[in-house]
Structure formats: C-alpha cells, structure tokens
Design an enzyme around this catalytic site. Structure first.
Site, PDB file in Angstrom:
ATOM      1  N   PHE A 125       0.855  -1.184   0.000  1.00 21.26           N
ATOM      2  CA  PHE A 125       0.000   0.000   0.000  1.00 21.26           C
ATOM      3  C   PHE A 125       0.900   1.246   0.000  1.00 21.26           C
ATOM      4  O   PHE A 125       1.866   1.307   0.756  1.00 21.26           O
ATOM      5  CB  PHE A 125      -0.827  -0.070   1.285  1.00 21.26           C
ATOM      6  CG  PHE A 125      -2.040   0.789   1.308  1.00 21.26           C
ATOM      7  CD1 PHE A 125      -3.264   0.285   0.889  1.00 21.26           C
ATOM      8  CD2 PHE A 125      -1.983   2.092   1.784  1.00 21.26           C
ATOM      9  CE1 PHE A 125      -4.403   1.070   0.938  1.00 21.26           C
ATOM     10  CE2 PHE A 125      -3.121   2.875   1.838  1.00 21.26           C
ATOM     11  CZ  PHE A 125      -4.336   2.359   1.418  1.00 21.26           C
ATOM     12  N   ASP A 206       2.461  -4.973   8.813  1.00 20.95           N
ATOM     13  CA  ASP A 206       1.262  -4.162   8.679  1.00 20.95           C
ATOM     14  C   ASP A 206       0.080  -5.125   8.687  1.00 20.95           C
ATOM     15  O   ASP A 206      -0.037  -5.969   7.787  1.00 20.95           O
ATOM     16  CB  ASP A 206       1.336  -3.381   7.352  1.00 20.95           C
ATOM     17  CG  ASP A 206       0.111  -2.517   7.102  1.00 20.95           C
ATOM     18  OD1 ASP A 206      -0.994  -2.908   7.544  1.00 20.95           O
ATOM     19  OD2 ASP A 206       0.249  -1.475   6.437  1.00 20.95           O
ATOM     20  N   TYR A 231     -10.498   0.259  11.248  1.00 25.85           N
ATOM     21  CA  TYR A 231     -11.780   0.546  10.579  1.00 25.85           C
ATOM     22  C   TYR A 231     -12.129  -0.497   9.530  1.00 25.85           C
ATOM     23  O   TYR A 231     -13.180  -0.429   8.923  1.00 25.85           O
ATOM     24  CB  TYR A 231     -11.776   1.949   9.959  1.00 25.85           C
ATOM     25  CG  TYR A 231     -10.537   2.296   9.139  1.00 25.85           C
ATOM     26  CD1 TYR A 231     -10.393   1.833   7.838  1.00 25.85           C
ATOM     27  CD2 TYR A 231      -9.525   3.083   9.683  1.00 25.85           C
ATOM     28  CE1 TYR A 231      -9.254   2.144   7.101  1.00 25.85           C
ATOM     29  CE2 TYR A 231      -8.393   3.400   8.951  1.00 25.85           C
ATOM     30  CZ  TYR A 231      -8.258   2.924   7.656  1.00 25.85           C
ATOM     31  OH  TYR A 231      -7.136   3.226   6.940  1.00 25.85           O
ATOM     32  N   LYS A 232     -11.230  -1.459   9.275  1.00 31.01           N
ATOM     33  CA  LYS A 232     -11.508  -2.481   8.267  1.00 31.01           C
ATOM     34  C   LYS A 232     -12.239  -3.654   8.934  1.00 31.01           C
ATOM     35  O   LYS A 232     -13.401  -3.526   9.308  1.00 31.01           O
ATOM     36  CB  LYS A 232     -10.211  -2.873   7.556  1.00 31.01           C
ATOM     37  CG  LYS A 232      -9.681  -1.701   6.713  1.00 31.01           C
ATOM     38  CD  LYS A 232      -8.337  -1.929   6.078  1.00 31.01           C
ATOM     39  CE  LYS A 232      -7.949  -0.705   5.233  1.00 31.01           C
ATOM     40  NZ  LYS A 232      -6.544  -0.699   4.838  1.00 31.01           N
ATOM     41  N   ARG A 381     -12.378  -6.129  -5.949  1.00 29.14           N
ATOM     42  CA  ARG A 381     -12.122  -6.745  -4.657  1.00 29.14           C
ATOM     43  C   ARG A 381     -13.450  -6.954  -3.953  1.00 29.14           C
ATOM     44  O   ARG A 381     -14.240  -6.028  -3.818  1.00 29.14           O
ATOM     45  CB  ARG A 381     -11.214  -5.811  -3.851  1.00 29.14           C
ATOM     46  CG  ARG A 381     -10.467  -6.473  -2.732  1.00 29.14           C
ATOM     47  CD  ARG A 381      -9.443  -5.555  -2.132  1.00 29.14           C
ATOM     48  NE  ARG A 381     -10.057  -4.397  -1.467  1.00 29.14           N
ATOM     49  CZ  ARG A 381      -9.400  -3.540  -0.697  1.00 29.14           C
ATOM     50  NH1 ARG A 381      -8.095  -3.708  -0.489  1.00 29.14           N
ATOM     51  NH2 ARG A 381     -10.000  -2.536  -0.130  1.00 29.14           N
TER      52      ARG A 381
END
Ligand SMILES: *Cc1c(COP(=O)(O)O)cnc(C)c1O
Length: 421
Positions: A125, A206, A231-232, A381
């Site tokens: 990312f 990560d 938040y995922k 995704r």
C-alpha cells in the site's frame, strides 16, 4: 450453484454469523468490509456511552464513569491482544496505520554503517512506502538506494523465497503486510520472521487486512512489532484509532517520537520535563488519545472476542472459497480471473478478481446494489465478511455479475475510477 446449497453452507457455518447485530441495509450487498467495516449496534452503544460520560462528567470522565478515558487505550489494547496472539501490555490502541509506522520506524530504525536498508515489497500500500521513504530521508539516506522492494513474479503475490533472498546483510528492518491488500495473500509471517532474525534483522508487519480476518500468533512467531488500522475488519468506524504491537523483548526501548501520553501512567501528571516512559507498548503513544474514534472499538471488540478468531476464520474461508469457486465456474467465460490464492493457508479475508472492464463492472455492481471495491487498473475486490455477510449474498452477487455481463450493462458506464475507489 443452487440456493439450497448456499443455505446449507449458511447452516454449517452459522457459529460466526452476527448479522442481526449489524446495521445491514436492506437491498444492499455490502462486500466492502475490508475497506470500511459496518457499524454494529454494540459499537454504536459504546460510542454513545462515551459521549454520555462527556455529557455527565466533563473533565472527570478521565477517571470516572463506566469506562474512564485515562486507561481506555491500554484496555482496548488488552482486548485486542487475543486477536493477534499477544499479551495485553504488548498492544496499544493509538494513532493511525501511517503515524504508527512512522513512530515504529523512528523507534526501531537505527541505521549503522553496515545496515542502512529497509526491505518492503513492490505490492505494498502506498502510504507504507511513503512513510519508509520519508524516514530514510530523515536519516539522510536516499530512498532510491536504501528502500528495497521485493519483486512479485505474477504482479499479485509474493514468494517467501524471494522475500528471504532479498534479506541481504545491509537490511536493518523488514516491513511487510500480513495480508496483501490487493490479492489478499497471507504471508508466512512465521517463516519470514525466522529468516530475518537469523540475519540479525528486525521485522514489523502491517496488519491492516489481517487483523480480524485471520488469526495471528505474533508472540509465538516472535515478530518484533506490528501496526494496523481498526476501521476495516475490526469495524471501528471511519478514522477509528489504530493499533501498535511491540514484542515484550523490546520493552524499555526509547520511543522515537515521545509524548506525554507515553508516560508511565502514575508519573504522567508529575508534569516533569524528564520523560518516564510506560513499561509496555503504551510508551509509543504521543498526545491525548482520540477517544471518540476509539469508543466504537469497545463494543466491536467485545463482539469479536465473543465469537473468537477461529470461528470467524472458518466462516470467512468458507465464504471466500464459495465465492472463488462460483467466479471460476460461472464467470470465467466472461473474462474474470481470480487472482487471490486458492489455498486456504494463503487466502485472506477477501477475493480479488481481475477483468479488463473492472472499473465499469464495479459501477454496474453498485447500480445493482452490490458494494465492491475497485482497485486500479483492473481489480475487483470482494469481501464477504464472516460476521455479517451470507452465502446467499455470495450467490446473488455472482448471479448479478452474470446478468451485468450477459446484458452488457457495464457499457452504460465509463471504464474509469472514481476519486475515492
Ligand atoms: C488501509 C491500509 C492503510 C491505511 O493507512 P491509514 O494510515 O490508516 O490511512 C495502510 N496500509 C495498508 C496495507 C492498508 O491496507
């Protein structure tokens, strides 16, 4: 391909479903929980409770009320610890993914004459890469030379051997993802850590896409540190406070970016100009915690710990397995190729499929009430989340995709990404 089969699977893996506890919109199939998890009623209530303590206690909310704020970041860290195989003091809820990586590199990246490099990968990312580049620059090191990126052979996944081969003697720290954000590949964190340690190199992971979607044994694997957002898969809400793990072997290390909330709790209000850091991961906190962005995690973690990572993982694998299989059997003829790993060991919490018309297929999906994630240039995704998605939704989504292709509905849209995609 029958609804009866989907219903059978639903029965089989019912243990981890908490759909009733979430705000699921009728007529919407939400497959984007790996970008922003949905709100649960418990998370909503825990946020309202913190607002209420502000309302009733004012400044005294720091020490009074049902959940005093002063120790909340430590307490939330402790409730997160079982999700990643850590001990309570090794985890702190603080910062964001990006600021936490900065803090960890400021703390652990100490280039010496012979070890000046940071090893990452070319699929990571962007924000992780930007943080690494800027930390190198702060040490006067040119990122073009000192940031090494493991190459991907297929543009989707990484091979453990390639990672290990890239660990040359001049690498000080390895920074990789637990689950890759595009293909959803789970890296062999144990093996990578062993190989790094054998070369005297530190390893940090990560966990943005892995926390809450797969189990971890960070202590057993002897990982040095980790960082993530909440938040995922942890459903902490937009901009939820992130997390840091520090292996207890590193307790006592001096925080690179010190601040008063990193103080030993009983010393913080001595207001001395000499910093006395906390014993555990809490030492890496900086300023006053973002309590309103942490509060939903109280309810959310309670729910996750009740269900447990094992049941979540079982249901998640069954959901992603079913989705992959349906895409391969029903949609291959329309040009869809699944690039997330087939094997259960290597498959994370989402499915990645590529198609040359991906951008506009995603728009057509949204028009049909299915929320995917488009990832440039050609990726779709889809995250069927164990806690609130169903096998029937997986089947329905594949049927909708078939219809979109059959009727060429996607041609009504431009094949171009939106500003937020
Ligand atoms: C989501 C995600 C981020 C986000 O970083 P923030 O600082 O939370 O905005 C970073 N890294 C990875 C791998 C991610 O998936």
């Amino acid at each position: 391909m029958t609804i009866t089969y989907a219903q059978e699977l639903e029965q089989c893996y019912a243990a981890a479903s908490r759909r009733d506890e979430f705000y699921v919109q009728e007529d919407v199939i939400y497959f984007d929980g790996n970008s922003l998890g949905l709100l649960s009623k418990r998370a909503e209530n825990s946020l309202l409770a913190i607002l209420d303590s502000w309302k009733t206690h004012g400044i005294d909310g720091w020490m009074q009320g049902d959940r005093p704020w002063f120790n909340l970041s430590e307490e939330l860290g402790a409730s997160m610890a079982p999700l990643i195989g850590a001990q309570p003091e090794e985890v702190i809820v603080t910062g964001s993914t990006t600021s936490n990586l900065h803090q960890l590199l400021a703390t652990f990246f100490k280039p010496s004459k012979d070890r000046t490099k940071i090893l990452a990968d070319e699929l990571n990312f962007p924000t992780d890469i930007y943080a690494i580049q800027s930390q190198l620059k702060l040490h006067g090191l040119d990122p073009a030379e000192h940031l090494i990126r493991v190459k991907s052979k297929d543009g989707q996944t990484l091979q453990t051997e390639d990672i290990i081969e890239a660990m040359t003697d001049d690498v000080a720290i390895v920074i990789l993802s637990g689950v890759l954000y595009r293909s959803g590949q789970v890296l062999d964190m144990k093996k990578v850590t062993e190989a790094a340690h054998a070369r005297g190199t530190l390893v940090g992971f990560d966990l943005c896409h892995s926390i809450g979607s797969i189990p971890h044994s960070l202590d057993d694997w002897n990982v040095d540190f980790a960082f993530w957002c909440n938040y995922k898969h942890l459903n902490g809400g937009p901009g939820a406070t992130g997390g840091i793990y520090v292996n207890r072997q590193h307790f006592g290390v001096s925080p690179g970016l010190a601040g008063w909330f990193g103080s030993a709790k009983d010393r913080q209000f001595d207001m001395e100009h000499t910093f006395t850091p906390a014993e555990g991961a809490g030492a890496l906190q900086m300023g006053t915690p973002h309590l309103l962005s942490s509060a939903p995690l109280i309810g959310s973690l309670e729910l996750m710990n009740e269900v447990g990572m094992e049941a979540i993982r079982d249901r998640s694998l069954a959901l992603t397995g079913y989705l992959q299989e349906l895409i391969e059997t029903e949609l291959a003829d329309y040009g869809f190729v699944v690039t997330s790993p087939k094997s259960e060991v290597e498959r994370g919490g989402h499915v990645f499929a590529v198609h040359k018309e991906a951008a506009r297929i995603c728009k057509a999906l949204k028009a049909n009430g299915v929320i995917p994630d488009y990832r440039t240039p050609n990726g779709i995704r889809l995250a069927p989340v164990a806690l609130y998605n169903t096998f029937e939704e997986v089947l329905e989504t594949v049927n909708i995709l078939k219809c979109i292709m059959e009727e060429e509905q996607y041609k009504q849209f431009q094949n171009k990404r939106e500003v937020v995609a």
